[in-house]
Scaffold this motif. Structure first.
Motif, mmCIF file in Angstrom:
data_model
loop_
_atom_site.group_PDB
_atom_site.id
_atom_site.type_symbol
_atom_site.label_atom_id
_atom_site.label_comp_id
_atom_site.label_asym_id
_atom_site.label_seq_id
_atom_site.Cartn_x
_atom_site.Cartn_y
_atom_site.Cartn_z
ATOM 1 N N CYS A 1 16.968 45.270 4.860
ATOM 2 C CA CYS A 1 16.718 46.235 5.932
ATOM 3 C C CYS A 1 15.172 46.336 6.370
ATOM 4 N N SER A 2 14.975 46.125 7.622
ATOM 5 C CA SER A 2 13.286 46.090 7.944
ATOM 6 C C SER A 2 12.711 47.601 7.575
ATOM 7 N N ILE A 3 11.512 47.533 7.797
ATOM 8 C CA ILE A 3 10.861 48.559 7.717
ATOM 9 C C ILE A 3 10.980 49.655 8.874
ATOM 10 N N ALA A 4 11.098 48.882 9.738
ATOM 11 C CA ALA A 4 11.390 49.568 11.417
ATOM 12 C C ALA A 4 12.866 50.171 11.126
ATOM 13 N N ASP A 5 13.846 49.473 10.891
ATOM 14 C CA ASP A 5 15.295 49.926 10.760
ATOM 15 C C ASP A 5 15.370 51.043 9.661
ATOM 16 N N ALA A 6 14.762 50.739 8.756
ATOM 17 C CA ALA A 6 14.474 52.150 7.541
ATOM 18 C C ALA A 6 14.445 53.504 8.445
ATOM 19 N N GLU A 7 13.487 53.166 9.116
ATOM 20 C CA GLU A 7 12.912 54.739 9.986
ATOM 21 C C GLU A 7 13.949 54.819 10.894
ATOM 22 N N THR B 1 11.601 43.341 5.933
ATOM 23 C CA THR B 1 10.357 42.726 6.637
ATOM 24 C C THR B 1 9.850 43.811 7.425
ATOM 25 N N ASN B 2 8.461 43.235 7.855
ATOM 26 C CA ASN B 2 7.604 44.308 8.708
ATOM 27 C C ASN B 2 7.141 43.399 9.783
ATOM 28 N N HIS B 3 7.688 42.957 10.860
ATOM 29 C CA HIS B 3 7.163 42.089 11.901
ATOM 30 C C HIS B 3 6.657 41.028 11.246
ATOM 31 N N THR B 4 5.150 40.690 11.543
ATOM 32 C CA THR B 4 4.593 39.567 10.862
ATOM 33 C C THR B 4 4.100 40.045 9.598
ATOM 34 N N ASP B 5 4.195 40.979 8.952
ATOM 35 C CA ASP B 5 3.894 41.301 7.686
ATOM 36 C C ASP B 5 5.038 41.036 6.568
ATOM 37 N N GLY B 6 4.746 41.057 5.485
ATOM 38 C CA GLY B 6 5.845 40.881 4.416
ATOM 39 C C GLY B 6 6.322 39.414 4.399
ATOM 40 N N PRO B 7 7.431 38.993 3.945
ATOM 41 C CA PRO B 7 8.740 39.938 3.585
ATOM 42 C C PRO B 7 8.244 40.862 2.147
ATOM 43 N N TYR B 8 9.296 41.666 1.584
ATOM 44 C CA TYR B 8 9.228 42.381 0.751
ATOM 45 C C TYR B 8 10.396 42.233 -0.245
ATOM 46 N N LEU B 9 10.548 42.217 -1.395
ATOM 47 C CA LEU B 9 11.548 42.353 -2.259
ATOM 48 C C LEU B 9 11.373 43.540 -3.299
ATOM 49 N N ARG C 1 15.194 45.931 -9.517
ATOM 50 C CA ARG C 1 14.999 46.818 -10.669
ATOM 51 C C ARG C 1 13.709 46.165 -11.552
ATOM 52 N N GLU C 2 13.295 45.237 -11.513
ATOM 53 C CA GLU C 2 12.054 44.672 -12.172
ATOM 54 C C GLU C 2 10.708 45.056 -11.436
ATOM 55 N N GLY C 3 10.894 45.294 -10.134
ATOM 56 C CA GLY C 3 9.656 45.887 -9.613
ATOM 57 C C GLY C 3 9.578 45.378 -8.174
ATOM 58 N N PHE C 4 8.310 45.655 -7.441
ATOM 59 C CA PHE C 4 8.099 45.255 -6.138
ATOM 60 C C PHE C 4 7.446 43.963 -5.876
ATOM 61 N N TYR C 5 8.048 43.220 -5.042
ATOM 62 C CA TYR C 5 7.112 42.099 -4.831
ATOM 63 C C TYR C 5 6.944 41.632 -3.567
ATOM 64 N N PRO C 6 5.719 41.585 -2.768
ATOM 65 C CA PRO C 6 5.143 41.300 -1.539
ATOM 66 C C PRO C 6 4.973 39.877 -1.449
ATOM 67 N N TYR C 7 5.125 39.413 -0.306
ATOM 68 C CA TYR C 7 4.983 37.966 0.140
ATOM 69 C C TYR C 7 4.128 37.964 1.356
ATOM 70 N N ARG C 8 3.370 36.904 1.392
ATOM 71 C CA ARG C 8 2.618 36.587 2.608
ATOM 72 C C ARG C 8 2.951 35.803 3.717
ATOM 73 N N THR C 9 3.074 36.127 4.921
ATOM 74 C CA THR C 9 3.359 35.275 5.832
ATOM 75 C C THR C 9 2.417 34.657 6.667
ATOM 76 N N THR C 10 2.545 33.443 6.879
ATOM 77 C CA THR C 10 1.754 32.697 7.689
ATOM 78 C C THR C 10 2.471 32.340 9.105
ATOM 79 N N PRO C 11 1.802 32.535 10.319
ATOM 80 C CA PRO C 11 2.324 32.278 11.571
ATOM 81 C C PRO C 11 2.621 30.857 12.057
#
Length: 320
Positions: A200-206, A234-242, A245-255
């Motif tokens: 579920c993207s950040i936009a779709d969550a809203e 996902t959040n457009h060109t930012d993220g993605p994010y996982l 239950r072990e925690g929150f893991y952000p990733y970096r996107t390269t264009p």
């Protein structure tokens, strides 16, 4: 294969379509030529997974004849099984037209998928013993959005999967041209509550669930609300994010340079699921990022790769 071993790694159901894309710099109302290719979000996910060594099943309902055969040949060519496919004499094949767009003009999609064979195919028309002989079933909000009948099919698929011990993976994939956020929430909330993995993207969550905040807050609320083992966002060109239950893991996107955008999100989902099925969804998100980059570099909704091109281990185990 024993009776307790699922026949498929992943099963999915969704409407096969044909995409007609105008040339860059043209509008549909003035174009004289289009590029044609088969399309289906769920089949795209199954298709890439098949190329990664997974046994996958895609089910749809298509009219008999050349157009239906054209769609099936695309996904059959990469090894997707179609043992529960429904064919009907007559009826319409779903189409969608795409204007690629160039900045500042956004890409535009025009759907032509009313009164299609798939929309009128109900629960009793499908072979659920075959469809649910799988480790996981992958469902999307796109298919649930089409009609009340398809929403019932998706809900039944999720409910019956849970009864049979099959894991549910849901991709919200909200399309505002197909339904409203309010209707999407009504249909998808019960299914999200049954999902092991929720995309579920950040936009779709809203738009769908009314959840706002930072990516860390949004993914936490999605997990708390629905009890999913994993939330992938996902959040457009930012993220993605996982969120696990072990925690929150952000990733970096390269264009990357974009040749053709449709199907890139499906490739991300597919390779991420491959990681989940391999027991390492954190690595799977990285594979998903790379698969989506590859998808952006060539035309067509289905990402076609040769073994080794994605540098993703094949099969069920991760070879480190």
């Amino acid at each position: 294969m024993t009776a307790s071993t699922p026949k498929y790694d992943l099963s999915t159901i969704g409407e096969g379509q044909i995409r007609l894309t105008v040339e860059r710099g043209e509008r549909l109302m003035f174009t004289r030529s289009v590029h044609m290719n088969p399309a289906c979000s769920e089949a795209n996910v199954a298709g890439l997974l098949s190329q990664l060594g997974r046994n996958t099943l895609w089910t749809s309902s298509l009219p008999e004849g050349d157009l239906g055969d054209y769609i099936l040949s695309e996904y059959r060519s990469v090894g997707v099984h179609m043992d529960a496919m429904v064919r009907r004499p007559g009826g319409r094949t779903a189409l969608y037209f795409m204007e690629p767009g160039e900045y500042p003009m956004p890409a535009n999609v025009i759907y032509d998928r009313e009164w299609t064979t798939f929309r009128a195919t109900g629960i009793d028309d499908y072979d659920w013993d075959e469809i649910l002989d799988a480790k996981v079933i992958f469902l999307t909000g796109i298919t649930a959005a089409l009609t009340d009948t398809t929403a019932e099919v998706v809900r039944y698929a999720a409910d019956e999967a849970v009864k049979r011990g099959v894991e549910v993976i849901l991709d919200v994939n909200f399309r505002r041209k197909l339904w409203s956020g309010e209707k999407a929430r009504e249909v998808l909330e019960p299914i999200a509550g049954e999902a092991t993995v929720l995309f579920c993207s950040i936009a779709d969550a809203e738009k769908v669930f009314g959840i706002t905040g930072t990516p860390e807050e949004v993914t936490a609320e999605l997990q708390n609300r629905f009890g999913c083992k994993y939330v992938v966002s996902t959040n457009h060109t930012d993220g993605p994010y996982l969120r696990g239950r072990e925690g929150f893991y952000p990733y970096r996107t390269t264009p990357v340079n974009v040749i053709d955008r449709p199907g890139a999100g499906d490739s991300f989902v597919s390779a991420t699921i491959h990681g989940y099925l391999s027991g390492d969804i954190r690595e799977g998100v990285k594979w998903g990022q790379y698969a989506s980059k590859v998808a952006l570099t060539h035309k067509g909704d289905l990402t076609r790769v040769r073994p080794g091109e994605l540098d993703i281990p094949l099969g069920t185990d991760i070879d480190r």
